[in-house]
Design a protein around this motif. Structure first.
Motif: not given
Length: 267
Positions: A240-263
């Motif tokens: 994955i090139d640097a621009d696409d990596m940056a786009s995916i990296n920018a998706l971070d929502r912290g704890k609001a983005g968790q999908i599973t139990w993550n305790p």
């Protein structure tokens, strides 16, 4: 590969959570190049994983096996007993990695459990030891007690939930990160991911595994479907090139983005 204690950890592993019949997936994975299987006492499939390794014909020392202690196993004596039970279920003379599955007890019991794993390692029952779902507070407990540093912390880690504080702390203290739920449980209908999949002629799952590898994590994609297991590993013929990596990296929502139990925030 990542070197630990003089031997290599295969970075791409097969997760077997919620797989009551794990053997077919494990056999497919081992046949097609996987050398890392991530199980746990809670999953109830240690015996099936052991059977798959033996039936695969691959020498035991070439397959990296992880299991994890349950919350009920916390405590020095109970943790040591749990290690012996897992060895018996797998049918192995040793386990490559044993993790504390979560920090969901209390400081005293967590540290007693960690001391038990250190002892199990000294006895040769386990090659290396680590933790899972540990936040910075829990990792600091071990450091402040002057005990051996965990080799790995396995946490939920995917583009929406990147756990930057834990990752930064772990890098500082040479604790390697394994990423569970790297495929976001299929919740990948996000332009940065779906557009990358089209661009590289890959599935969204393959994009997610590749993203995790390029970030320096060890992803543990889970599937009970042998064909999907093989497909998820087809990620070493592109980058994955640097621009696409940056786009995916920018998706971070912290704890609001968790999908599973993550305790990771438990006391």
């Amino acid at each position: 590969m990542r070197e630990f204690a003089g031997y290599d950890l295969p970075l791409l592993g097969l997760g077997v959570y919620q797989n009551d019949d794990a053997k077919p997936a494990c056999l497919a994975a081992l046949k097609h190049g996987y050398r890392h299987i991530d199980s746990a006492r809670y999953y109830g499939n240690e015996a099936q994983v052991g059977e798959a390794v033996r039936e695969s014909g691959i020498p035991r020392e070439q397959v990296f096996i992880t299991t994890k202690l349950t919350n009920e196993d916390h405590g020095y004596d109970s943790a040591l007993a749990a290690v012996d039970q897992s060895l018996k279920r797998f049918g192995f003379e040793y386990i490559d990695f044993i993790l504390i599955h979560s920090a969901m007890s209390d400081k005293e019991r967590r540290l007693a459990t960690w001391r038990a794993l250190i002892e199990a390692k000294k006895q040769g029952k386990v090659k290396a030891i680590g933790v899972s779902n540990y936040g910075v507070k829990h990792l600091e407990e071990i450091r402040e007690a002057g005990l051996e540093t965990p080799a790995i912390n396995q946490i939920e880690l995917q583009p929406l939930c990147q756990q930057k504080e834990i990752v930064d702390y772990s890098k500082k203290h040479n604790i390697f990160i394994e990423a569970y739920t790297p495929l976001m449980r299929g919740q990948w209908d996000v332009p940065a991911i779906t557009e990358a999949a089209k661009k590289y002629n890959k599935t969204p799952a393959q994009i997610l595994v590749r993203w995790s590898l390029q970030r320096g994590f060890a992803p543990l994609p889970k599937s009970a479907n042998p064909e999907r297991v093989v497909q998820n590993a087809d990620v070493f013929d592109f980058e994955i090139d640097a621009d696409d990596m940056a786009s995916i990296n920018a998706l971070d929502r912290g704890k609001a983005g968790q999908i599973t139990w993550n305790p990771v925030d438990v006391d």
